[in-house]
Design a protein around this motif. Structure first.
Motif, mmCIF file in Angstrom:
data_model
loop_
_atom_site.group_PDB
_atom_site.id
_atom_site.type_symbol
_atom_site.label_atom_id
_atom_site.label_comp_id
_atom_site.label_asym_id
_atom_site.label_seq_id
_atom_site.Cartn_x
_atom_site.Cartn_y
_atom_site.Cartn_z
ATOM 1 N N THR A 297 0.847 -1.191 0.000
ATOM 2 C CA THR A 297 0.000 0.000 0.000
ATOM 3 C C THR A 297 0.883 1.242 0.000
ATOM 4 N N SER B 66 0.637 5.263 1.174
ATOM 5 C CA SER B 66 -0.124 6.227 1.955
ATOM 6 C C SER B 66 -0.041 7.608 1.302
ATOM 7 N N GLU C 265 -4.914 5.020 2.264
ATOM 8 C CA GLU C 265 -4.000 3.952 1.844
ATOM 9 C C GLU C 265 -4.434 3.462 0.470
#
Length: 152
Positions: A122, A124, A138
């Motif tokens: 992921t 951010s 995310e």
């Protein structure tokens, strides 16, 4: 006359207080933003795109004015018009509407990636708005050929 004046003052005070929103934000007429359908196709270079939908359930429009991420040296907002993309300072989020950032349309552009995120990881990002507080999202990294079934 004195009773009439007292009644008028009481009504005026009540109306003034009714105009004040509570600390929970209800009745304030503000934008009520939520983010969904977020993802990033796995990058194949030192640049990547990001896609998501910002929904505004509030009575007031807002604007997406900036994006940042520790994963990239710079994240910019782009719009696509007649097949050409260009960087913009902001994109509108209408009251009771959505701003859709989708493949082939408006999107986030991650430039100078510090490392190429891989599928399953992921990334951010912090979204900043003209009126609302920042939101951290995310973005799951999908395959480079990923096409969402819903949302975009």
């Amino acid at each position: 006359m004195r009773r009439l004046t007292a009644a008028a003052l009481a009504v005026t005070g009540t109306l003034a207080l009714a105009g004040c929103g509570g600390s929970d934000g209800s009745g304030s007429g503000a934008a009520e933003l939520s983010v969904g359908s977020a993802y990033m196709p796995q990058p194949v270079s030192d640049m990547a795109a990001g896609f998501l939908t910002i929904t505004n359930d509030g009575d007031t429009a807002d604007r997406l004015t900036g994006v940042s991420s520790d994963a990239a040296g710079q994240v910019t907002v782009h719009e696509t018009v007649d097949g050409s993309m260009r960087e913009v300072e902001a994109l509108d989020i209408p009251a009771h509407g959505s701003l859709v950032l989708a493949s082939g349309g408006n999107h986030l552009m991650f430039e100078q990636l510090k490392q190429k995120p891989k599928q399953g990881q992921t990334v951010s990002v912090e979204l900043r708005f003209a009126h609302s507080d920042p939101v951290t999202v995310e973005l799951p990294v999908k395959s480079a050929t990923y096409v969402p079934k819903t949302g975009h």
